[in-house]
Scaffold this active site. Structure first.
Site, PDB file in Angstrom:
ATOM      1  N   ARG A 193      35.202 -14.028 -30.991  1.00  0.00           N
ATOM      2  CA  ARG A 193      36.228 -14.760 -30.218  1.00  0.00           C
ATOM      3  C   ARG A 193      35.634 -15.409 -28.958  1.00  0.00           C
ATOM      4  NH1 ARG A 193      41.330 -12.635 -31.381  1.00  0.00           N
ATOM      5  NH2 ARG A 193      41.413 -12.020 -33.555  1.00  0.00           N
ATOM      6  N   LYS A 198      34.859  -9.044 -30.212  1.00  0.00           N
ATOM      7  CA  LYS A 198      34.967  -9.571 -28.843  1.00  0.00           C
ATOM      8  C   LYS A 198      33.710  -9.289 -28.032  1.00  0.00           C
ATOM      9  CE  LYS A 198      39.931  -9.407 -28.792  1.00  0.00           C
ATOM     10  NZ  LYS A 198      41.133  -8.820 -28.191  1.00  0.00           N
ATOM     11  N   CYS A 239      51.326  -8.628 -21.067  1.00  0.00           N
ATOM     12  CA  CYS A 239      51.118  -9.472 -22.255  1.00  0.00           C
ATOM     13  C   CYS A 239      52.393 -10.271 -22.530  1.00  0.00           C
ATOM     14  CB  CYS A 239      50.765  -8.597 -23.445  1.00  0.00           C
ATOM     15  SG  CYS A 239      52.185  -7.685 -24.073  1.00  0.00           S
ATOM     16  N   CYS A 258      46.929  -5.696 -25.403  1.00  0.00           N
ATOM     17  CA  CYS A 258      46.452  -7.040 -25.051  1.00  0.00           C
ATOM     18  C   CYS A 258      46.259  -7.261 -23.552  1.00  0.00           C
ATOM     19  CB  CYS A 258      47.387  -8.089 -25.630  1.00  0.00           C
ATOM     20  SG  CYS A 258      47.425  -8.035 -27.425  1.00  0.00           S
ATOM     21  N   CYS A 294      53.559  -3.355 -26.858  1.00  0.00           N
ATOM     22  CA  CYS A 294      53.230  -2.493 -27.996  1.00  0.00           C
ATOM     23  C   CYS A 294      51.861  -1.883 -27.746  1.00  0.00           C
ATOM     24  CB  CYS A 294      53.275  -3.295 -29.309  1.00  0.00           C
ATOM     25  SG  CYS A 294      51.724  -4.098 -29.738  1.00  0.00           S
ATOM     26  N   CYS A 326      55.761 -12.735 -29.555  1.00  0.00           N
ATOM     27  CA  CYS A 326      54.822 -11.894 -30.290  1.00  0.00           C
ATOM     28  C   CYS A 326      55.522 -11.132 -31.411  1.00  0.00           C
ATOM     29  CB  CYS A 326      54.139 -10.906 -29.351  1.00  0.00           C
ATOM     30  SG  CYS A 326      53.009  -9.836 -30.264  1.00  0.00           S
ATOM     31  N   LYS A 328      38.330  -8.757 -35.975  1.00  0.00           N
ATOM     32  CA  LYS A 328      38.014  -9.521 -34.770  1.00  0.00           C
ATOM     33  C   LYS A 328      36.800  -8.911 -34.067  1.00  0.00           C
ATOM     34  CE  LYS A 328      42.105  -8.820 -32.871  1.00  0.00           C
ATOM     35  NZ  LYS A 328      43.244  -8.584 -31.978  1.00  0.00           N
ATOM     36  N   ARG A 369      45.831 -21.207 -29.724  1.00  0.00           N
ATOM     37  CA  ARG A 369      44.926 -20.670 -28.689  1.00  0.00           C
ATOM     38  C   ARG A 369      43.661 -21.517 -28.627  1.00  0.00           C
ATOM     39  NH1 ARG A 369      43.593 -14.585 -29.793  1.00  0.00           N
ATOM     40  NH2 ARG A 369      45.702 -14.203 -29.039  1.00  0.00           N
TER      41      ARG A 369
HETATM   42 FE1  SRM Z   1      45.904  -9.453 -28.354  1.00  0.00          FE
HETATM   43  C1  SRM Z   1      47.206  -9.313 -31.460  1.00  0.00           C
HETATM   44  C2  SRM Z   1      48.124 -11.774 -27.457  1.00  0.00           C
HETATM   45  C3  SRM Z   1      44.063 -10.085 -25.596  1.00  0.00           C
HETATM   46  C4  SRM Z   1      44.296  -6.472 -28.791  1.00  0.00           C
HETATM   47  N1  SRM Z   1      47.360 -10.431 -29.332  1.00  0.00           N
HETATM   48  C5  SRM Z   1      47.724 -10.255 -30.631  1.00  0.00           C
HETATM   49  C6  SRM Z   1      48.754 -11.306 -31.063  1.00  0.00           C
HETATM   50  C7  SRM Z   1      48.014 -12.476 -31.627  1.00  0.00           C
HETATM   51  C8  SRM Z   1      49.884 -10.810 -31.990  1.00  0.00           C
HETATM   52  C9  SRM Z   1      49.684 -10.868 -33.485  1.00  0.00           C
HETATM   53  O1  SRM Z   1      48.605 -10.502 -33.991  1.00  0.00           O
HETATM   54  O2  SRM Z   1      50.637 -11.233 -34.164  1.00  0.00           O
HETATM   55  C10 SRM Z   1      49.372 -11.628 -29.669  1.00  0.00           C
HETATM   56  C11 SRM Z   1      50.024 -13.004 -29.502  1.00  0.00           C
HETATM   57  C12 SRM Z   1      51.217 -12.870 -28.589  1.00  0.00           C
HETATM   58  C13 SRM Z   1      51.812 -14.145 -28.154  1.00  0.00           C
HETATM   59  O3  SRM Z   1      53.043 -14.272 -28.253  1.00  0.00           O
HETATM   60  O4  SRM Z   1      51.107 -15.016 -27.653  1.00  0.00           O
HETATM   61  C14 SRM Z   1      48.223 -11.293 -28.748  1.00  0.00           C
HETATM   62  N2  SRM Z   1      46.009 -10.788 -26.882  1.00  0.00           N
HETATM   63  C15 SRM Z   1      47.068 -11.598 -26.616  1.00  0.00           C
HETATM   64  C16 SRM Z   1      46.928 -12.271 -25.278  1.00  0.00           C
HETATM   65  C17 SRM Z   1      47.529 -13.667 -25.224  1.00  0.00           C
HETATM   66  C18 SRM Z   1      47.547 -11.346 -24.205  1.00  0.00           C
HETATM   67  C19 SRM Z   1      47.652 -11.899 -22.807  1.00  0.00           C
HETATM   68  O5  SRM Z   1      48.492 -11.367 -22.087  1.00  0.00           O
HETATM   69  O6  SRM Z   1      46.919 -12.788 -22.404  1.00  0.00           O
HETATM   70  C20 SRM Z   1      45.392 -12.205 -25.125  1.00  0.00           C
HETATM   71  C21 SRM Z   1      44.691 -13.377 -25.754  1.00  0.00           C
HETATM   72  C22 SRM Z   1      43.230 -13.298 -25.580  1.00  0.00           C
HETATM   73  C23 SRM Z   1      42.478 -14.527 -25.987  1.00  0.00           C
HETATM   74  O7  SRM Z   1      42.560 -15.518 -25.283  1.00  0.00           O
HETATM   75  O8  SRM Z   1      41.762 -14.460 -26.991  1.00  0.00           O
HETATM   76  C24 SRM Z   1      45.091 -10.944 -25.917  1.00  0.00           C
HETATM   77  N3  SRM Z   1      44.392  -8.501 -27.403  1.00  0.00           N
HETATM   78  C25 SRM Z   1      43.848  -8.865 -26.207  1.00  0.00           C
HETATM   79  C26 SRM Z   1      43.076  -7.789 -25.664  1.00  0.00           C
HETATM   80  C27 SRM Z   1      42.395  -7.773 -24.319  1.00  0.00           C
HETATM   81  C28 SRM Z   1      41.010  -8.329 -24.367  1.00  0.00           C
HETATM   82  O9  SRM Z   1      40.494  -8.690 -25.422  1.00  0.00           O
HETATM   83  O10 SRM Z   1      40.382  -8.375 -23.301  1.00  0.00           O
HETATM   84  C29 SRM Z   1      43.150  -6.743 -26.574  1.00  0.00           C
HETATM   85  C30 SRM Z   1      42.550  -5.322 -26.397  1.00  0.00           C
HETATM   86  C31 SRM Z   1      41.098  -5.299 -26.675  1.00  0.00           C
HETATM   87  C32 SRM Z   1      40.852  -5.187 -28.148  1.00  0.00           C
HETATM   88  O11 SRM Z   1      40.691  -6.205 -28.801  1.00  0.00           O
HETATM   89  O12 SRM Z   1      40.852  -4.058 -28.670  1.00  0.00           O
HETATM   90  C33 SRM Z   1      43.970  -7.213 -27.664  1.00  0.00           C
HETATM   91  N4  SRM Z   1      45.735  -8.147 -29.897  1.00  0.00           N
HETATM   92  C34 SRM Z   1      45.078  -6.947 -29.844  1.00  0.00           C
HETATM   93  C35 SRM Z   1      45.313  -6.239 -31.076  1.00  0.00           C
HETATM   94  C36 SRM Z   1      44.766  -4.829 -31.433  1.00  0.00           C
HETATM   95  C37 SRM Z   1      43.441  -4.935 -32.094  1.00  0.00           C
HETATM   96  C38 SRM Z   1      42.994  -3.629 -32.692  1.00  0.00           C
HETATM   97  O13 SRM Z   1      41.789  -3.386 -32.774  1.00  0.00           O
HETATM   98  O14 SRM Z   1      43.824  -2.835 -33.135  1.00  0.00           O
HETATM   99  C39 SRM Z   1      46.166  -7.061 -31.853  1.00  0.00           C
HETATM  100  C40 SRM Z   1      46.717  -6.756 -33.252  1.00  0.00           C
HETATM  101  C41 SRM Z   1      45.707  -6.904 -34.329  1.00  0.00           C
HETATM  102  O15 SRM Z   1      44.617  -7.434 -34.167  1.00  0.00           O
HETATM  103  O16 SRM Z   1      46.025  -6.434 -35.426  1.00  0.00           O
HETATM  104  C42 SRM Z   1      46.418  -8.242 -31.065  1.00  0.00           C
HETATM  105 FE1  SF4 Z   2      52.038  -8.508 -28.731  1.00  0.00          FE
HETATM  106 FE2  SF4 Z   2      51.447  -5.963 -28.503  1.00  0.00          FE
HETATM  107 FE3  SF4 Z   2      49.640  -7.772 -27.832  1.00  0.00          FE
HETATM  108 FE4  SF4 Z   2      51.740  -7.448 -26.312  1.00  0.00          FE
HETATM  109  S1  SF4 Z   2      50.169  -5.889 -26.713  1.00  0.00           S
HETATM  110  S2  SF4 Z   2      50.956  -9.410 -27.027  1.00  0.00           S
HETATM  111  S3  SF4 Z   2      53.325  -6.938 -27.757  1.00  0.00           S
HETATM  112  S4  SF4 Z   2      50.413  -7.448 -29.858  1.00  0.00           S
END
Ligand code: SRM
Ligand code: SF4
Length: 569
Positions: free
Chosen positions: A148, A215, A434, A483, A479, A440, A213, A79
């Site tokens: 981030r 944000k 996502c 995201c 899930c 993922c 993390k 990323r």
């Molecule tokens: Fe996310 C984890 C993809 C935005 C909440 N996110 C992940 C991971 C890295 C999976 C992992 O930990 O093993 C995913 C990678 C999937 C892949 O195959 O690429 C992933 N997140 C994404 C992206 C690519 C989704 C997308 O459709 O674009 C976004 C990348 C953002 C970036 O450029 O930095 C992405 N993730 C978000 C958002 C939305 C936002 O920030 O605006 C959220 C919800 C807001 C938040 O942070 O609460 C989000 N991602 C999570 C979480 C849950 C965090 C939590 O507090 O529980 C995880 C899992 C974790 O951190 O344990 C996670």
């Molecule tokens: Fe993976 Fe869940 Fe984030 Fe989708 S919402 S990219 S399945 S961690």
């Protein structure tokens, strides 16, 4: 006095906390394990995140490979850090080149305005990360327990407000990077200090970095396309005409949760304090330090700032924030109702030039299924040298175009089979999904790969109810981590099991209200038919101008369920 960045002897710590402290400023054995043909071990899987990469495997082939007695097909997601999503034409072309060379020809625009590469093999990891750095971008701290990529309104309007938003995003993103040189040593061959026994001091992150993390998003009330309240720190810039009055700081947003674990939940940030135009960095640092020193380091599921805000309460948070800030803070100022702008299509920038916003379904830029998406975008950038800007809706804007670019630019898209924005229905135009399967590791179910057929079925249900081309936000995730920000949408569709999704209704289009779980498990094939009678009732009962999410919000759960003939979630 004790250093709050150090653990107290009685503090319960999660395993990741131990890994961070033992890593000598994120070094650990990353370089050694990189040289080995084996996958990284668990501790280094965690450390790698801080360097901007995730080790995963191709989930599509995993079962078959296991049956054949083969190891998983290990691969990496990488990323980049792109504050405000803004690139140069040259950077875009170089990223495109890297995607072809190392990333299976795919660039993935994320919901936080960055680019992800998928399917990078271990032997190409260093070359890809170094290549991204050659473009003067970094992957440092794009994942892991750090601040981030900072998001903001992508609109390249040539006025003080939009320039300031972009400058602010870049300032915070750059100033809040970790200071360790580990990244440069491992990926960019910077000379190492011989016999190092201590990490270089990092005044903000110390040895332990943040509990989780962190944000940050920056918005203005008239363009909340970043969903500012879903961030740990949502910053709302308040303007009077061309004058920046200051910023409201909203604390404690975050969407991640776990099904059946009510102690985990999505939360929107609460506007808490107001700071002046010159205090942005100071105020932001104060919030990060507050979370650094008081966030939960024992339970990673309870470690985001949102839990600290709820556990301690707003008066405690404000009083403690004032200590970090160094003086009393004014309460957050009233804000007008948020709006969201549609940046797709042609828009004037205000300096005689134009920008063109192109919808990218699920942000996936790749040549496939007869659509040469990646090639078309490359041709556009080569031809016009525009400023590419990635949006939080997974789309791209090409800025700084002359008026006479219109016909030729659209012709390139058509020639390569790329759909023009005006051919999307409103539901499709605003839908987010996502990546989920197969990349993922946390996905319970599909998202990106079912987005188009599912939206088509939902569009058909809308049309049957007389709501063809109704503007509404639909967000799909594989899930409950959230995201694609499903809980801040009018309709959230969230992977529940390998076949089923939970359905959330009642959020608003402007991202100021969370939706709620109406159905816990619906088979993918029944989502559109479940929504159909709800759309029907909405069409019959809505007040003039009442949006779907607003109407659903005032219906009871039982009413919404009973419309579908189901009485339980
Ligand atoms: Fe996310 C984890 C993809 C935005 C909440 N996110 C992940 C991971 C890295 C999976 C992992 O930990 O093993 C995913 C990678 C999937 C892949 O195959 O690429 C992933 N997140 C994404 C992206 C690519 C989704 C997308 O459709 O674009 C976004 C990348 C953002 C970036 O450029 O930095 C992405 N993730 C978000 C958002 C939305 C936002 O920030 O605006 C959220 C919800 C807001 C938040 O942070 O609460 C989000 N991602 C999570 C979480 C849950 C965090 C939590 O507090 O529980 C995880 C899992 C974790 O951190 O344990 C996670
Ligand atoms: Fe993976 Fe869940 Fe984030 Fe989708 S919402 S990219 S399945 S961690």
């Amino acid at each position: 006095m004790t250093d709050p960045k150090q653990p107290s002897p009685t503090e319960k710590l999660s395993e990741v906390e131990r890994v961070k402290r033992a890593s000598l400023g994120l070094r650990g054995q990353v370089a050694e394990q990189l040289a080995s043909p084996d996958p990284f071990d668990d501790a280094h899987y965690q450390l790698l995140k801080f360097h901007g990469t995730y080790q995963g495997y191709d989930r599509d082939s995993a079962t078959e490979r296991k049956q054949r007695g083969e190891d998983k097909a290990w691969e990496f997601m990488i990323r980049a850090r792109i504050p405000g999503g803004k690139l140069t034409a040259q950077q875009y072309l170089e990223l495109d080149h890297l995607a072809v060379r190392y990333g299976a020809g795919s660039l993935r625009v994320t919901t936080r305005q960055t680019i992800q590469f998928h399917a990078v093999v271990k032997g190409d990891l260093k070359a890809t990360i170094a290549g991204i750095n050659d473009t003067l971008l970094t992957t440092l701290a794009t994942c892991g327990d750090v601040v981030r990529n900072v998001t903001t309104s992508p609109a390249p309007i040539a006025d003080a407000k939009h320039r300031r938003l972009q400058d602010d995003a870049r300032l915070l993103s750059t100033e809040l990077l970790p200071t360790s040189r580990a990244y440069h040593e491992i990926w960019l061959d910077e000379e190492q200090v011989a016999g190092r026994t201590e990490a270089e001091p990092d005044p903000l992150y110390g040895e332990r970095y943040l509990p989780r993390k962190f944000k940050i998003g920056i918005a203005t009330p008239d363009d909340n396309v970043v969903d500012v309240l879903t961030n740990d720190l949502g910053i709302v810039a308040l303007w009077e005409g061309d004058t920046l009055v200051g910023y409201n700081l909203a604390l404690g947003g975050g969407l991640g949760m776990t099904h059946n674990k009510p102690k985990t939940y999505p939360r929107l940030a609460t506007p808490l304090v107001f700071i002046g135009p010159d205090d942005l960095l100071k105020g932001t640092r104060a919030v990060v330090e507050l979370q650094r020193d008081h966030g939960d380091r024992g339970d990673r599921r309870h470690a985001r700032l949102k839990y600290l805000v709820d556990d301690r309460g707003l008066p405690w948070i404000k009083a403690t924030l004032e200590q970090y800030f160094g003086s009393a803070l004014e309460d957050a100022r009233p804000m007008p109702r948020f709006q969201i702008k549609d940046h797709t299509g042609w828009h004037e920038q205000g300096d005689g030039r134009f920008y063109y916003g192109l919808s990218i379904p699920s942000g996936r830029i790749k040549d496939r299924d007869g659509v040469q998406f990646r090639t078309a975008l490359r041709r556009i950038v080569e031809t016009f040298a525009p400023t590419p800007i990635l949006t939080p809706t997974q789309d791209i804007l090409f800025a700084d175009l002359p008026n006479n670019a219109r016909a030729k630019l659209e012709a390139i898209l058509v020639e390569h089979g790329v759909a023009l924005p005006q051919s999307f229905t409103q539901a499709a135009r605003w839908a987010l999904a996502c990546p989920a399967l197969p990349t993922c590791g946390l996905a319970l179910n599909e998202a990106e790969r079912i987005r188009e057929p599912l939206i088509a079925r939902i569009d058909a249900a809308l049309a049957t109810a007389g709501l063809a081309n109704e503007k509404l936000s639909i967000r799909i995730t594989g899930c409950p981590n959230g995201c694609a920000r499903p809980y801040a949408a009018e309709i959230g569709i969230v992977g529940r099991t390998a076949t089923d999704y939970a359905l959330f209704l009642g959020g608003d289009f402007e991202g100021t209200r969370l939706n709620r779980r109406i159905f816990d498990r619906i088979h993918l094939d029944r989502i559109a038919e479940t929504l159909a009678p709800i759309f029907q009732a909405y069409a019959e009962e809505r007040e003039t101008g009442e949006a779907f999410g607003d109407w659903a919000n005032v219906q009871t759960d039982d009413r919404l369920r009973s419309l579908t003939g189901k009485l339980a979630a």
